[in-house]
Design a protein around this motif. Structure first.
Motif, PDB file in Angstrom:
ATOM      1  N   THR A 236      61.539  29.845  33.341  1.00 16.34           N
ATOM      2  CA  THR A 236      60.508  29.401  32.391  1.00 16.34           C
ATOM      3  C   THR A 236      59.409  28.560  33.024  1.00 16.34           C
ATOM      4  N   PRO A 237      59.713  27.533  33.838  1.00 21.29           N
ATOM      5  CA  PRO A 237      58.612  26.779  34.465  1.00 21.29           C
ATOM      6  C   PRO A 237      57.703  27.666  35.319  1.00 21.29           C
ATOM      7  N   ALA A 238      58.307  28.643  35.997  1.00 24.12           N
ATOM      8  CA  ALA A 238      57.497  29.546  36.821  1.00 24.12           C
ATOM      9  C   ALA A 238      56.602  30.425  35.955  1.00 24.12           C
ATOM     10  N   VAL A 239      57.109  30.846  34.790  1.00 24.10           N
ATOM     11  CA  VAL A 239      56.284  31.640  33.883  1.00 24.10           C
ATOM     12  C   VAL A 239      55.093  30.822  33.406  1.00 24.10           C
ATOM     13  N   TRP A 240      55.332  29.565  33.052  1.00 20.36           N
ATOM     14  CA  TRP A 240      54.213  28.713  32.637  1.00 20.36           C
ATOM     15  C   TRP A 240      53.166  28.610  33.747  1.00 20.36           C
ATOM     16  N   ASP A 241      53.612  28.428  34.975  1.00 19.70           N
ATOM     17  CA  ASP A 241      52.662  28.362  36.096  1.00 19.70           C
ATOM     18  C   ASP A 241      51.842  29.644  36.183  1.00 19.70           C
ATOM     19  N   SER A 242      52.515  30.788  36.007  1.00 21.30           N
ATOM     20  CA  SER A 242      51.808  32.064  36.120  1.00 21.30           C
ATOM     21  C   SER A 242      50.812  32.240  34.978  1.00 21.30           C
ATOM     22  N   LEU A 243      51.151  31.734  33.774  1.00 21.66           N
ATOM     23  CA  LEU A 243      50.221  31.841  32.646  1.00 21.66           C
ATOM     24  C   LEU A 243      48.920  31.120  32.945  1.00 21.66           C
ATOM     25  N   PHE A 244      49.035  29.913  33.467  1.00 20.26           N
ATOM     26  CA  PHE A 244      47.823  29.142  33.758  1.00 20.26           C
ATOM     27  C   PHE A 244      47.059  29.747  34.938  1.00 20.26           C
ATOM     28  N   ALA A 245      47.786  30.342  35.881  1.00 23.74           N
ATOM     29  CA  ALA A 245      47.103  31.044  36.977  1.00 23.74           C
ATOM     30  C   ALA A 245      46.328  32.239  36.439  1.00 23.74           C
ATOM     31  N   ALA A 246      46.946  32.976  35.498  1.00 20.49           N
ATOM     32  CA  ALA A 246      46.268  34.118  34.889  1.00 20.49           C
ATOM     33  C   ALA A 246      45.043  33.655  34.100  1.00 20.49           C
ATOM     34  N   ALA A 247      45.190  32.537  33.391  1.00 22.68           N
ATOM     35  CA  ALA A 247      44.068  32.011  32.617  1.00 22.68           C
ATOM     36  C   ALA A 247      42.897  31.659  33.524  1.00 22.68           C
ATOM     37  N   ASP A 248      43.193  30.999  34.635  1.00 26.29           N
ATOM     38  CA  ASP A 248      42.128  30.609  35.560  1.00 26.29           C
ATOM     39  C   ASP A 248      41.446  31.828  36.168  1.00 26.29           C
ATOM     40  N   LEU A 249      42.234  32.822  36.540  1.00 28.00           N
ATOM     41  CA  LEU A 249      41.663  34.017  37.155  1.00 28.00           C
ATOM     42  C   LEU A 249      40.857  34.817  36.139  1.00 28.00           C
ATOM     43  N   PHE A 250      41.361  34.901  34.915  1.00 26.26           N
ATOM     44  CA  PHE A 250      40.612  35.622  33.884  1.00 26.26           C
ATOM     45  C   PHE A 250      39.258  34.966  33.657  1.00 26.26           C
ATOM     46  N   HIS A 251      39.241  33.652  33.592  1.00 23.51           N
ATOM     47  CA  HIS A 251      37.965  32.945  33.417  1.00 23.51           C
ATOM     48  C   HIS A 251      36.984  33.311  34.534  1.00 23.51           C
ATOM     49  N   THR A 252      37.466  33.275  35.777  1.00 24.25           N
ATOM     50  CA  THR A 252      36.597  33.579  36.913  1.00 24.25           C
ATOM     51  C   THR A 252      36.004  34.984  36.797  1.00 24.25           C
ATOM     52  N   ALA A 253      36.877  35.970  36.535  1.00 23.68           N
ATOM     53  CA  ALA A 253      36.419  37.357  36.481  1.00 23.68           C
ATOM     54  C   ALA A 253      35.552  37.614  35.256  1.00 23.68           C
ATOM     55  N   ALA A 254      35.977  37.112  34.085  1.00 22.02           N
ATOM     56  CA  ALA A 254      35.235  37.381  32.851  1.00 22.02           C
ATOM     57  C   ALA A 254      33.869  36.740  32.861  1.00 22.02           C
ATOM     58  N   ALA A 255      33.778  35.532  33.382  1.00 17.11           N
ATOM     59  CA  ALA A 255      32.477  34.867  33.460  1.00 17.11           C
ATOM     60  C   ALA A 255      31.541  35.623  34.398  1.00 17.11           C
ATOM     61  N   ALA A 256      32.081  36.110  35.506  1.00 17.61           N
ATOM     62  CA  ALA A 256      31.252  36.844  36.463  1.00 17.61           C
ATOM     63  C   ALA A 256      30.798  38.184  35.886  1.00 17.61           C
ATOM     64  N   VAL A 257      31.712  38.905  35.250  1.00 18.42           N
ATOM     65  CA  VAL A 257      31.355  40.204  34.658  1.00 18.42           C
ATOM     66  C   VAL A 257      30.349  40.009  33.537  1.00 18.42           C
ATOM     67  N   GLY A 258      30.590  39.027  32.673  1.00 21.35           N
ATOM     68  CA  GLY A 258      29.669  38.773  31.573  1.00 21.35           C
ATOM     69  C   GLY A 258      28.273  38.438  32.069  1.00 21.35           C
ATOM     70  N   ALA A 259      28.182  37.580  33.077  1.00 21.65           N
ATOM     71  CA  ALA A 259      26.883  37.203  33.618  1.00 21.65           C
ATOM     72  C   ALA A 259      26.169  38.399  34.229  1.00 21.65           C
ATOM     73  N   ALA A 260      26.916  39.240  34.947  1.00 24.20           N
ATOM     74  CA  ALA A 260      26.303  40.396  35.613  1.00 24.20           C
ATOM     75  C   ALA A 260      25.820  41.444  34.617  1.00 24.20           C
ATOM     76  N   LEU A 261      26.562  41.613  33.511  1.00 25.18           N
ATOM     77  CA  LEU A 261      26.229  42.670  32.553  1.00 25.18           C
ATOM     78  C   LEU A 261      25.415  42.163  31.363  1.00 25.18           C
ATOM     79  N   GLY A 262      25.147  40.869  31.336  1.00 23.11           N
ATOM     80  CA  GLY A 262      24.351  40.322  30.252  1.00 23.11           C
ATOM     81  C   GLY A 262      25.123  40.083  28.971  1.00 23.11           C
TER      82      GLY A 262
END
Length: 284
Positions: A236-262
């Protein structure tokens, strides 16, 4: 221990040798990664082969012809299993004791409509000139497609929305539910966003590969290293770590894609779900 692996030339000689010597086989083509000039070459690539045949029923009645391709470790025939395609072809998927895999599909010559037209196709044999004129093989059919605004915003919203289900599963100690929701739903949205990220960086002219198998080739090394951290064991603690890692990575990718595509990235959804995630983690 596996036997010494046969080379690509040996396998193709075997595949074509049977086709040339059996009058029932009228044409042969290959598709899949071995027909893709941009795919990395290695010993694990399947041989995706299609025979166009006469007397289709005779092959179905007697499978002994398969033995000449090698000693099998395991065989699968999707048309005899759950959810068959049922369109009229038949395929034998074979893993041999030297590690080679052959996916052999037979199509009745009376059913030219079943002949595939995917971009990853190479004609190997055509005794009667019955195959269509395929263009030069490429991975064009598998290039990641540019998302429209609806798909982009839906991906973002569903990633954050379904994250709550994972968190509730962990809070309830319902680990199987949490893991299934995380891997089958949340990470699928991350997968799509990273595919769009790769597509945008490459003018939507590349394929990230089936199930992201080429992510390592196209993501920056730092992003790829972060991507690997979104997977965890069922601790369970490892799953929580992975959730926050996924959240951080999603933010990075989604912000970049959104900015590039308007497209405007809805940061409030992320902020709200991060508050929820943190609160439930602290309770656990």
């Amino acid at each position: 221990m596996l036997k010494s692996q046969r080379s690509e030339q040996e396998m193709l000689d075997l595949i074509l040798g049977f086709a040339e010597n059996d009058a029932r086989v009228r044409a042969v083509y290959m598709n899949g990664s071995r027909a893709n000039p941009r795919a990395p070459r290695d010993a694990y690539q399947d041989y995706d082969i299609v025979y166009i045949v006469r007397e289709f029923g005779s092959f179905l009645a007697d499978w002994t012809f398969l033995d000449q391709f090698g000693k099998r470790l395991i065989l699968q025939t999707p048309e005899t299993m759950r959810y068959p395609d049922g369109s009229g072809h038949f395929n034998w998927m074979m893993l041999f004791d030297d590690g080679n895999r052959l996916d052999l599909t037979l199509i009745p010559i009376e059913r030219p409509d079943l002949i595939g037209h995917e971009s990853q196709t190479i004609v190997l044999l055509d005794k009667d000139g019955i195959l269509p004129a395929f263009p030069p093989a490429s991975d064009m059919d598998y290039h990641v497609k540019k998302p429209d605004a609806l798909f982009y915003h839906s991906c973002c919203n569903n990633f954050w929305w379904c994250m709550q289900n994972v968190c509730k599963g962990l809070a309830r100690d319902e680990v199987p539910y949490a893991m299934m929701m995380y891997h089958k739903v949340v990470l699928q949205e991350l997968h799509d966003m990273l595919s769009w990220y790769i597509g945008e960086k490459n003018d939507f002219n590349v394929s990230p590969g089936k199930m992201g198998k080429y992510f390592k080739l196209y993501l920056e090394p730092e992003l790829y290293a972060r991507y690997l951290t979104v997977y965890s064991c069922a601790d369970t603690p490892a799953v929580w770590d992975s959730l926050f890692a996924a959240a951080d990575l999603f933010h990075t990718a989604a912000a970049a894609v959104g900015a590039a595509l308007g497209y405007n990235y809805n940061l409030s959804d992320e902020e709200g779900m991060r508050r929820y995630m943190q609160a439930l983690r602290e309770r656990c």
